[in-house]
Design a protein around this motif. Structure first.
Motif, mmCIF file in Angstrom:
data_model
loop_
_atom_site.group_PDB
_atom_site.id
_atom_site.type_symbol
_atom_site.label_atom_id
_atom_site.label_comp_id
_atom_site.label_asym_id
_atom_site.label_seq_id
_atom_site.Cartn_x
_atom_site.Cartn_y
_atom_site.Cartn_z
ATOM 1 N N ALA A 1 0.963 -1.166 0.053
ATOM 2 C CA ALA A 1 0.182 -0.102 0.095
ATOM 3 C C ALA A 1 0.785 1.385 -0.001
ATOM 4 O O ALA A 1 0.524 2.354 -0.699
ATOM 5 C CB ALA A 1 -0.922 -0.044 1.075
ATOM 6 N N ASP A 2 2.025 1.287 0.675
ATOM 7 C CA ASP A 2 2.978 2.305 0.936
ATOM 8 C C ASP A 2 3.590 2.756 -0.733
ATOM 9 O O ASP A 2 3.503 3.749 -0.745
ATOM 10 C CB ASP A 2 4.004 2.086 1.995
ATOM 11 C CG ASP A 2 3.527 2.317 3.369
ATOM 12 O OD1 ASP A 2 2.391 2.684 3.561
ATOM 13 O OD2 ASP A 2 4.103 2.100 4.092
ATOM 14 N N GLY B 1 -6.409 -10.562 1.579
ATOM 15 C CA GLY B 1 -6.277 -9.462 2.630
ATOM 16 C C GLY B 1 -5.182 -8.461 2.103
ATOM 17 O O GLY B 1 -5.401 -7.145 1.831
ATOM 18 N N LEU B 2 -4.179 -9.045 1.204
ATOM 19 C CA LEU B 2 -3.356 -8.196 0.187
ATOM 20 C C LEU B 2 -3.799 -7.630 -0.799
ATOM 21 O O LEU B 2 -3.802 -6.389 -1.024
ATOM 22 C CB LEU B 2 -2.061 -9.219 -0.099
ATOM 23 C CG LEU B 2 -1.192 -9.785 0.791
ATOM 24 C CD1 LEU B 2 -0.172 -10.806 0.105
ATOM 25 C CD2 LEU B 2 -0.573 -8.753 1.727
ATOM 26 N N ALA B 3 -4.924 -8.277 -1.444
ATOM 27 C CA ALA B 3 -5.701 -7.841 -2.327
ATOM 28 C C ALA B 3 -6.457 -6.535 -1.951
ATOM 29 O O ALA B 3 -6.699 -5.474 -2.598
ATOM 30 C CB ALA B 3 -6.543 -8.601 -3.244
ATOM 31 N N VAL C 1 -8.580 5.689 -7.958
ATOM 32 C CA VAL C 1 -8.575 4.692 -9.173
ATOM 33 C C VAL C 1 -10.043 4.178 -8.687
ATOM 34 O O VAL C 1 -10.287 3.756 -7.795
ATOM 35 C CB VAL C 1 -7.751 3.535 -9.150
ATOM 36 C CG1 VAL C 1 -7.999 2.471 -10.092
ATOM 37 C CG2 VAL C 1 -6.155 4.056 -9.534
ATOM 38 N N PRO C 2 -10.843 4.081 -10.032
ATOM 39 C CA PRO C 2 -12.244 3.559 -9.709
ATOM 40 C C PRO C 2 -12.289 2.165 -8.978
ATOM 41 O O PRO C 2 -11.435 1.619 -9.419
ATOM 42 C CB PRO C 2 -13.083 3.723 -11.075
ATOM 43 C CG PRO C 2 -12.148 4.784 -11.839
ATOM 44 C CD PRO C 2 -10.943 4.715 -11.402
ATOM 45 N N ARG C 3 -13.374 1.866 -8.444
ATOM 46 C CA ARG C 3 -13.232 0.476 -7.823
ATOM 47 C C ARG C 3 -13.170 -0.655 -8.498
ATOM 48 O O ARG C 3 -12.184 -1.427 -8.234
ATOM 49 C CB ARG C 3 -14.684 0.471 -6.761
ATOM 50 C CG ARG C 3 -14.972 -0.844 -6.124
ATOM 51 C CD ARG C 3 -14.362 -0.678 -4.832
ATOM 52 N NE ARG C 3 -14.738 -1.656 -3.842
ATOM 53 C CZ ARG C 3 -13.703 -2.517 -3.107
ATOM 54 N NH1 ARG C 3 -12.220 -1.722 -3.184
ATOM 55 N NH2 ARG C 3 -13.728 -3.551 -2.474
ATOM 56 N N PRO C 4 -14.075 -0.731 -9.796
ATOM 57 C CA PRO C 4 -13.736 -1.955 -10.479
ATOM 58 C C PRO C 4 -12.259 -1.990 -11.045
ATOM 59 O O PRO C 4 -11.603 -3.270 -10.866
ATOM 60 C CB PRO C 4 -14.497 -1.908 -11.826
ATOM 61 C CG PRO C 4 -15.674 -1.021 -11.423
ATOM 62 C CD PRO C 4 -14.873 -0.066 -10.280
ATOM 63 N N ALA C 5 -11.572 -1.139 -11.520
ATOM 64 C CA ALA C 5 -10.215 -1.114 -12.066
ATOM 65 C C ALA C 5 -9.296 -1.441 -10.883
ATOM 66 O O ALA C 5 -8.436 -2.175 -11.001
ATOM 67 C CB ALA C 5 -9.890 0.213 -12.512
ATOM 68 N N ALA C 6 -9.811 -0.679 -9.766
ATOM 69 C CA ALA C 6 -8.539 -0.916 -8.470
ATOM 70 C C ALA C 6 -8.675 -2.484 -7.886
ATOM 71 O O ALA C 6 -7.587 -2.836 -7.728
ATOM 72 C CB ALA C 6 -9.296 -0.169 -7.166
ATOM 73 N N ARG C 7 -9.808 -3.026 -8.213
ATOM 74 C CA ARG C 7 -9.984 -4.379 -7.797
ATOM 75 C C ARG C 7 -9.311 -5.443 -8.677
ATOM 76 O O ARG C 7 -8.481 -6.279 -8.325
ATOM 77 C CB ARG C 7 -11.281 -4.926 -7.627
ATOM 78 C CG ARG C 7 -11.881 -4.140 -6.425
ATOM 79 C CD ARG C 7 -13.538 -4.228 -6.486
ATOM 80 N NE ARG C 7 -14.053 -5.778 -5.644
ATOM 81 C CZ ARG C 7 -15.296 -6.127 -5.694
ATOM 82 N NH1 ARG C 7 -15.968 -5.278 -6.433
ATOM 83 N NH2 ARG C 7 -15.507 -7.459 -5.236
ATOM 84 N N ILE C 8 -9.473 -5.107 -9.966
ATOM 85 C CA ILE C 8 -8.651 -6.018 -10.988
ATOM 86 C C ILE C 8 -7.175 -5.758 -10.846
ATOM 87 O O ILE C 8 -6.296 -6.817 -10.573
ATOM 88 C CB ILE C 8 -9.119 -5.729 -12.459
ATOM 89 C CG1 ILE C 8 -10.605 -5.943 -12.506
ATOM 90 C CG2 ILE C 8 -8.294 -6.614 -13.495
ATOM 91 C CD1 ILE C 8 -11.267 -5.314 -13.847
ATOM 92 N N ALA C 9 -6.673 -4.455 -10.591
ATOM 93 C CA ALA C 9 -5.372 -4.353 -10.648
ATOM 94 C C ALA C 9 -4.748 -4.995 -9.380
ATOM 95 O O ALA C 9 -3.700 -5.359 -9.461
ATOM 96 C CB ALA C 9 -5.146 -2.560 -10.574
ATOM 97 N N ALA C 10 -5.464 -4.656 -8.330
ATOM 98 C CA ALA C 10 -4.991 -5.336 -7.027
ATOM 99 C C ALA C 10 -5.036 -6.816 -7.326
ATOM 100 O O ALA C 10 -3.948 -7.362 -6.618
ATOM 101 C CB ALA C 10 -6.003 -4.978 -5.843
#
Lengths: 205, 205
Positions: free
Chosen positions: A82-83, A140-142, A154-163
């Motif tokens: 995250a950092d 947890g990491l995702a 970053v919009p939520r759908p993109a953030a989740r896929i990128a994670a």
């Protein structure tokens, strides 16, 4: 006192460990060995402490119970990822930010992390409970990465896929990190896995 | 005999349940309510059976223990997703195949699945153990989809990302499925969530 263990897959040169394990690291390594050898359920805190040449009360200075050994490092790793994501330049794309997180995490990994990689794999292969513990760790990491990306707007759908791509890159690269080679760094393995995933994205449609 | 439960969030018209729950469905619904009300640890198989108006031995005809209630449906759902992916036309892209899987799963969902959606959410919000159970379920679904994509010769990195997108689309769409509306179908919610994710992919680079 560090007693040499006959089942160790960690090798020693002239009786000296390649890395100087502290008490916490010895507990993690011995716990993983016991989980792989005899199963998670059958392993007690006393056995872990004994194999590490430590007392039960020393174990409990570091961990609540044996379950905590599994998720050891999850908070630290999540914070590093995250950092790194937060510190990426404002112009970074979501995946570039994820790479910044992976790079930050790689920089903090020590020879200890490299040495326990095969122990972790052996333990997880032997135990369904450990497999589940690892899946929770990944979730947890995702979540930590998706949140950090959200703070970058970053919009939520993109953030989740990128994670999710970040987690896949980390786990794939970490598995390829060779514990037999003293000089090997994690970052190039993460980079290779990350690039494979990044180029796979374009073939999805 | 189905006893009306005062804490139910499932509503009844004229004292009749909107769907005709069988014994297994009653056990799942009552287990989720008890988990939300008093916690997973504090809930016993006897309590679940009693609230469902059934015996312990009936419970054990359907489930090994209370943990099994959590992962109920995981195998079925994984098989539906994988079957749909396998049946997609040979020309389908990885994401088109994933959509075929989601469509197959949506077609098999019943009013029961819609009604328990908010119960599941309430139970999961109240309990860390349930959250972890759900994460394991998602990891299992992703693995099933990635395998099905692998059988279509989708390379591993693309298969894993596509599978993660499939899980995100399913969980997001399922959460938006409104249990208050009798006539509502799951498929449109899955489609909307899937399209959001699919267009997010292009903004990742």
């Amino acid at each position: 006192m560090y007693t040499r263990c006959v089942t160790c897959r960690i090798t020693y040169d002239g009786g000296m460990p390649r890395w100087k394990p502290d008490a916490r690291q010895r507990l993690v390594a011995e716990a993983l060995r016991l989980f792989a050898e005899q199963g998670y359920d059958a392993t007690t805190v006393s056995q872990i402490a004994e194999r590490a040449g430590l007392t039960r009360s020393t174990f409990h200075r570091y961990f609540g119970d044996k379950r905590d050994v599994l998720t050891a490092g999850r908070e630290t790793l999540g914070r590093l990822l995250a950092d790194g994501i937060g510190a990426a330049p404002p112009s970074a794309t979501p995946l570039e930010a994820v790479w910044a997180g992976l790079e930050r995490a790689a920089a903090a990994m020590t020879p200890f992390n490299r040495e326990i990689s095969p122990l972790m794999r052996a333990a997880v292969e032997a135990n369904r409970e450990l497999q589940e513990g690892l899946e929770q760790k990944h979730a947890g990491l995702a979540a930590a990465m998706a949140e950090a990306l959200g703070r970058r707007r970053v919009p939520r759908p993109a953030a989740r896929i990128a994670a999710e791509i970040g987690v896949l890159a980390f786990t794939t690269g970490y598995q390829r990190w060779n514990p037999e080679r003293d000089d090997e760094e994690l970052a190039p393995h993460l980079r290779a896995a990350f690039e494979e995933l990044r180029s796979a994205v374009t073939d999805l449609r």
